[in-house]
Scaffold this motif. Structure first.
Motif, PDB file in Angstrom:
ATOM      1  N   UNK A 100     -48.430  -9.784-103.157  1.00 52.18           N
ATOM      2  CA  UNK A 100     -47.240 -10.531-103.557  1.00 52.18           C
ATOM      3  C   UNK A 100     -46.567  -9.862-104.750  1.00 52.18           C
ATOM      4  N   UNK A 101     -47.370  -9.422-105.702  1.00 55.23           N
ATOM      5  CA  UNK A 101     -46.807  -8.742-106.872  1.00 55.23           C
ATOM      6  C   UNK A 101     -46.214  -7.385-106.486  1.00 55.23           C
ATOM      7  N   UNK A 102     -46.900  -6.686-105.563  1.00 57.16           N
ATOM      8  CA  UNK A 102     -46.375  -5.401-105.109  1.00 57.16           C
ATOM      9  C   UNK A 102     -45.024  -5.552-104.445  1.00 57.16           C
ATOM     10  N   UNK A 103     -44.904  -6.557-103.563  1.00 62.34           N
ATOM     11  CA  UNK A 103     -43.612  -6.794-102.911  1.00 62.34           C
ATOM     12  C   UNK A 103     -42.535  -7.140-103.933  1.00 62.34           C
ATOM     13  N   UNK A 104     -42.892  -7.975-104.892  1.00 60.54           N
ATOM     14  CA  UNK A 104     -41.911  -8.390-105.905  1.00 60.54           C
ATOM     15  C   UNK A 104     -41.430  -7.190-106.716  1.00 60.54           C
ATOM     16  N   UNK A 105     -42.355  -6.334-107.132  1.00 59.43           N
ATOM     17  CA  UNK A 105     -41.956  -5.180-107.938  1.00 59.43           C
ATOM     18  C   UNK A 105     -41.122  -4.193-107.123  1.00 59.43           C
ATOM     19  N   UNK A 106     -41.439  -4.031-105.840  1.00 60.60           N
ATOM     20  CA  UNK A 106     -40.605  -3.181-104.991  1.00 60.60           C
ATOM     21  C   UNK A 106     -39.183  -3.723-104.952  1.00 60.60           C
ATOM     22  N   UNK A 107     -39.052  -5.034-104.771  1.00 60.74           N
ATOM     23  CA  UNK A 107     -37.719  -5.640-104.745  1.00 60.74           C
ATOM     24  C   UNK A 107     -36.997  -5.472-106.081  1.00 60.74           C
ATOM     25  N   UNK A 108     -37.713  -5.720-107.171  1.00 60.14           N
ATOM     26  CA  UNK A 108     -37.093  -5.622-108.496  1.00 60.14           C
ATOM     27  C   UNK A 108     -36.595  -4.209-108.778  1.00 60.14           C
ATOM     28  N   UNK A 109     -37.461  -3.234-108.547  1.00 64.72           N
ATOM     29  CA  UNK A 109     -37.112  -1.855-108.888  1.00 64.72           C
ATOM     30  C   UNK A 109     -36.040  -1.306-107.954  1.00 64.72           C
ATOM     31  N   UNK A 110     -36.157  -1.611-106.664  1.00 68.10           N
ATOM     32  CA  UNK A 110     -35.145  -1.130-105.723  1.00 68.10           C
ATOM     33  C   UNK A 110     -33.785  -1.737-106.047  1.00 68.10           C
ATOM     34  N   UNK A 111     -33.758  -3.045-106.319  1.00 73.31           N
ATOM     35  CA  UNK A 111     -32.489  -3.686-106.668  1.00 73.31           C
ATOM     36  C   UNK A 111     -31.922  -3.092-107.952  1.00 73.31           C
ATOM     37  N   UNK A 112     -32.790  -2.845-108.947  1.00 72.82           N
ATOM     38  CA  UNK A 112     -32.323  -2.267-110.202  1.00 72.82           C
ATOM     39  C   UNK A 112     -31.718  -0.895-110.007  1.00 72.82           C
ATOM     40  N   UNK A 113     -32.395  -0.039-109.240  1.00 74.67           N
ATOM     41  CA  UNK A 113     -31.901   1.324-109.013  1.00 74.67           C
ATOM     42  C   UNK A 113     -30.615   1.305-108.197  1.00 74.67           C
ATOM     43  N   UNK A 114     -30.587   0.509-107.130  1.00 72.90           N
ATOM     44  CA  UNK A 114     -29.419   0.491-106.248  1.00 72.90           C
ATOM     45  C   UNK A 114     -28.203  -0.110-106.949  1.00 72.90           C
TER      46      UNK A 114
END
Length: 523
Positions: free
Chosen positions: A84-98
């Motif tokens: 769950x934390x891995x998915x959340x961090x993927x979403x956070x970082x991808x959204x931040x970069x994009x």
């Protein structure tokens, strides 16, 4: 042939007026004075605060906010049970970069000028990206705030108040080190950091309230749900604004879009009745929605390095195959007028083959580049690098500073005042020099030709020869930008989609086949 690179966002106003849509140019001209006005106070702050220890601390701390650090760290979360934390961090970082990349390429705003600032960085290519907003700050703020949210939730109710306070304090220190470090190191201005922090906070709130809802919408529906999700990301890539300068923001957005596709497709695949992983895990209860506590064991210690080796091997094999096989297909697509060219990328009809590319990725370095990167760090012996000039814009500033210093010295030695009429209109002449340098840059002129163009300002006597030698040395030291090829975009998308799949599903299948099966809740 490679060409000289200049700081993103620092060309002549005419370049942006001619290149950008009117609404983007108006926005840029409205914000630019604010960004430029920050340089003097930033330079004063830096000069007062500089210390060898702080130079090293903030330069190394910046690495904890890079794409590379997070891309190495994220798969470990999946392999050790924190799904769950891995998915959340993927979403956070991808959204931040994009999202930050889209804003950067819309506004095309520069970083603070160096000089007068000194850029303290371990990356020699940092100035090739626009400044507003700070992606480092966005990533650090979103990760820190999300982690603090977890520490204050029921998931961390077993922690003692002291432990919770220690973790929260560490996270605040992490976010502060990244954000203030961007100012201290001369890489960003106050506006960049504040905007990056606010963007990170907004992305965190979106993840907290909607992240798991989106995840369940994807995995609980038919194949149409992950396909719709992919189409949205493809549309985001396709509509990413064209920058006015050769900025790598688009490349980073493509990479993280690929990771999002790979991760979410993997979770949908795992839940299908005939998924390979489901068939293999006959003795383990699949707890897809709930991340369990990982078991610290010898299997865990083997899974992590093995998973890293698998991903590196996959990338090392897949990337050159795609770069070799895609150009003929792209030429056919181009011949049919179905291609979607982007500025600063060569179309397939303009080259025969793609040469071996070095340091072409801002997210994950090539294995062949790791040795050189380690050697660079060893040669520094733990010290940060203070760079300036780092680009053509920096070089012109250095030349202007040195020229004006020589004129003041001549004026003082002649018994005159320090006021020099030539200094009054220095900026207007620098603008015309900038335009000439830009034209020559696009024509791939040599460093000596660029220096000759800059010499058109008035130097007298022996100063002219000194100035010419200085300019040749300065411009020769500026990093060169390599040619970029259209097939690199789809190559990056495929490679990083595969990395997302390997992190969530592929490596777990390998672990299970080797008897290194996942701990409870690893999936």
């Amino acid at each position: 042939m490679s060409q000289k690179q200049q700081d993103a966002g620092t060309r002549h106003y005419d370049h942006y007026a001619a290149t950008l849509p009117k609404w983007r140019y108006i926005l840029r001209q409205w914000v630019l004075p604010l960004v430029r006005a920050e340089t003097p106070p930033l330079a004063k702050m830096q000069s007062l605060a500089r210390a060898p220890f702080l130079d090293s601390y903030f330069a190394f701390a910046a690495n904890l906010g890079t794409h590379t650090f997070f891309m190495i760290f994220l798969p470990v979360l999946f392999w050790c049970g924190y799904n769950e934390y891995g998915r959340a961090l993927v979403n956070l970082l991808a959204a931040g970069v994009i999202v930050s990349g889209i804003i950067k390429d819309i506004l095309c705003l520069p970083r603070p000028m160096s000089p007068p600032l000194q850029r303290i960085t371990m990356s020699g290519s940092a100035a090739l990206e626009y400044g507003f907003p700070s992606t480092h700050t966005t990533n650090a703020m979103s990760v820190a705030l999300y982690a603090i949210h977890i520490l204050n939730s029921e998931a961390a109710e077993g922690l003692s108040p002291t432990a919770r306070m220690a973790w929260v304090s560490t996270l605040y220190l992490y976010a502060f080190s990244i954000a203030f470090g961007r100012l201290y190191c001369g890489m960003h201005g106050f506006t960049d950091v504040v905007a990056g922090g606010l963007l990170g906070a907004l992305i965190t709130q979106v993840q907290i309230h909607f992240g798991e809802r989106l995840y369940h919408w994807i995995i609980d529906g038919s194949i149409l749900h992950p396909l719709i999700y992919m189409l949205v990301l493809f549309f985001t890539i396709r509509t990413h604004p064209e920058p006015a300068d050769d900025c790598p923001c688009f490349d980073d957005s493509v990479a993280f879009s690929g990771v999002l596709i790979g991760v979410n497709w993997s979770y949908w695949r795992i839940l299908q009745p005939h998924a390979l992983l489901r068939l293999l895990l006959t003795r383990t209860t699949l707890e897809i929605q709930n991340a369990g506590v990982p078991l610290i064991s010898w299997q865990t210690l083997i899974r992590i390095p093995l998973g890293v080796i698998i991903i590196v091997a996959y990338r090392s094999v897949t990337k050159p195959l795609l770069l070799r096989g895609l150009p003929p297909l792209f030429r056919v697509i181009e011949h049919l007028d179905l291609d979607l060219p982007r500025r600063y990328f060569l179309r397939a009809s303009q080259y025969r083959t793609v040469p071996r590319l070095h340091r072409d990725d801002n997210v994950l370095p090539n294995p062949s580049d790791v040795g050189q990167m380690i050697g660079d760090v060893r040669r520094r012996r733990g010290r940060a690098i203070s760079i300036g000039p780092q680009s053509m814009a920096d070089a012109r500033e250095v030349i202007a500073y040195r020229r004006d210093a020589r004129r003041r010295e001549r004026s003082l030695s002649a018994g005159g005042t320090t006021r020099n009429p030539a200094h009054t209109d220095a900026r207007s002449r620098e603008s015309s020099i900038e335009a000439r340098l830009h034209r020559r840059t696009l024509s791939n002129e040599s460093a000596f030709s660029l220096a000759s163009a800059a010499e058109e300002d008035e130097e007298e006597g022996s100063d002219a020869e000194v100035a010419a030698n200085e300019r040749v040395a300065i411009f020769s030291a500026i990093p060169r930008i390599r040619i970029r090829y259209d097939v690199e975009v789809i190559t990056k998308l495929i490679v990083y989609t595969g990395i997302g799949w390997w992190a969530v599903e592929g490596c777990i299948v390998v672990f299970e086949c080797l008897g290194l099966g996942p701990a409870r809740g690893l999936i």
